[in-house]
Design an enzyme around this catalytic site. Structure first.
Site, short mmCIF file in Angstrom:
data_model
loop_
_atom_site.label_atom_id
_atom_site.label_comp_id
_atom_site.label_asym_id
_atom_site.label_seq_id
_atom_site.Cartn_x
_atom_site.Cartn_y
_atom_site.Cartn_z
N LYS A 72 0.96 -1.12 -0.22
CA LYS A 72 0.02 -0.18 0.09
C LYS A 72 0.86 1.20 -0.06
CE LYS A 72 -4.18 -1.69 0.24
NZ LYS A 72 -5.26 -1.67 -0.94
N ASP A 90 -0.10 -0.40 -4.53
CA ASP A 90 -1.54 -0.16 -4.48
C ASP A 90 -1.88 1.51 -3.93
OD1 ASP A 90 -4.49 0.21 -4.63
OD2 ASP A 90 -4.82 -1.34 -3.34
N GLU A 112 -1.32 -0.34 -8.94
CA GLU A 112 -2.87 -0.56 -9.09
C GLU A 112 -3.51 0.84 -8.57
OE1 GLU A 112 -6.03 -2.81 -6.23
OE2 GLU A 112 -3.93 -3.98 -6.73
N ASP A 124 -8.53 -0.85 -10.40
CA ASP A 124 -9.42 -1.37 -9.51
C ASP A 124 -10.59 -0.65 -9.23
OD1 ASP A 124 -10.56 -2.47 -7.23
OD2 ASP A 124 -9.03 -2.10 -5.80
N LYS A 130 -12.85 -8.13 -8.05
CA LYS A 130 -13.18 -8.46 -6.62
C LYS A 130 -14.57 -8.73 -6.83
CE LYS A 130 -10.00 -4.99 -4.44
NZ LYS A 130 -9.86 -3.99 -3.26
#
Length: 333
Positions: A113, A143, A169, A197, A221
């Site tokens: 992250k 991400d 991402e 995403d 997801k």
């Protein structure tokens, strides 16, 4: 909405098998230290309804459709039984990276992250350097959750590419911004692929990112896309490689993610389905966690004792059940 083979169950069926839990996190993730979820037990097994509290009812309806698919219909036939997964490193200080990685065992890929509010690019670079030091040969992807603007994303990815990034991402929030970052990185000959995403799962038209040429791959997801079957349709129509990831799910939600990964025609990247390791405890006595860099496809059940131990407060249970009633009404014909 998803092409589910069974009709929508009535609300009373859902309420009869509903359990609301609050699971403590080992480290802060998405700004929270406890993850709340409403679990549903149906004729085909367990489903998970866990849209984050700030999500509106219309967006949350896709999450409920996915939970109903899992618990009332089950999943499509798998093409593979072993799913490679990445480790996930939250926006922790660099010195905590070895501690976080240790919970995942051997891994070949790590998602880190970045762009956390209140942190700097130096913090991100130090975190990534710590990951690369611990795992010299692992694939590393970052991400940003849309946390940068375009100039900041180009600056950051140019610098962070020094650790050999597999992909970035959602570096910026918009589809137009993703396309701009992707063009800039290609013009500079910086080898960082761009993954979408939020621009897939939060869009009313999840295929717009592919049509805009804004990404090299999709992060998909199950819950935000409305179920395994619907996610398979989106990937097929987009024509881009896909990475299956979790929405900070319990093992019940991870089981749905594994079903999607198992059913995709191709699975070129390790999946972001190892996030149960970020919880202090799960709702299953045999949680779906990575073993030697992968999770084997299997069914999972919520344990009655753990459901009781981690039951949410009466106030939070009432909040989730009221949300379930509202969202179910949106799905009803």
């Amino acid at each position: 909405m998803p092409t589910d083979p069974r009709p929508l169950p009535v609300l009373e069926e859902l309420l009869a098998g509903a359990h609301v839990v609050s699971l403590p996190m080992r480290v802060k993730f998405r700004g929270i230290m406890e993850r709340e979820s409403l679990l549903l037990q149906g004729p085909a097994g367990w489903g998970e309804f866990c849209p984050f509290p700030e999500y509106g009812d219309a967006e949350s309806s896709r999450w409920l459709a996915a939970a109903i698919e899992a618990a009332w219909s089950g999943f499509p036939a798998p093409l593979r039984s072993l799913i490679p997964v990445n480790a996930t490193v939250p926006a922790v200080p660099a010195e905590r990276v070895p501690e976080v990685l240790a919970r995942f065992g051997r891994v070949d890929a790590v998602k880190v992250k970045v762009a956390e509010r209140g942190q700097t690019l130096d913090d991100d670079a130090a975190r990534l350097a710590a990951v690369r030091s611990a795992l010299p040969e692992a694939a590393i992807r970052v991400d940003a959750n849309g946390g940068w603007d375009v100039p900041s994303a180009v600056e950051a990815l140019t610098r962070l590419a020094e650790v050999r990034l597999e992909y970035a991402e959602q570096p910026v929030p918009t589809i137009e911004g993703l396309a701009e970052v992707r063009r800039a990185m290609r013009s500079a000959a910086t080898p960082v692929l761009i993954a979408a995403d939020e621009s897939v799962r939060k869009e009313s038209d999840p295929l717009r990112v592919a049509r805009a040429g804004a990404a090299d791959l999709l992060v998909v997801k199950v819950a935000p896309l409305g179920g395994v079957r619907r996610a398979l349709e989106i990937v097929a129509q987009a024509g881009l490689p896909a990475v299956v990831s979790s929405a900070l799910d319990t093992s019940v939600g991870i089981r749905a993610g594994l079903a999607l990964a198992a059913a995709l025609p191709e699975l070129p990247y390790a999946c972001g389905l190892g996030t149960v390791s970020l919880f202090e405890s799960d709702i299953s006595v045999d949680p779906l966690v990575s073993d030697d860099g992968a999770i084997r496809l299997r069914d999972v059940s919520a344990d009655a004792g753990l459901l009781e131990k981690y039951a949410a407060s009466p106030e939070r249970r009432d909040w989730w059940l009221a949300r379930l009633r509202r969202v179910h009404a949106l799905l009803a014909p």
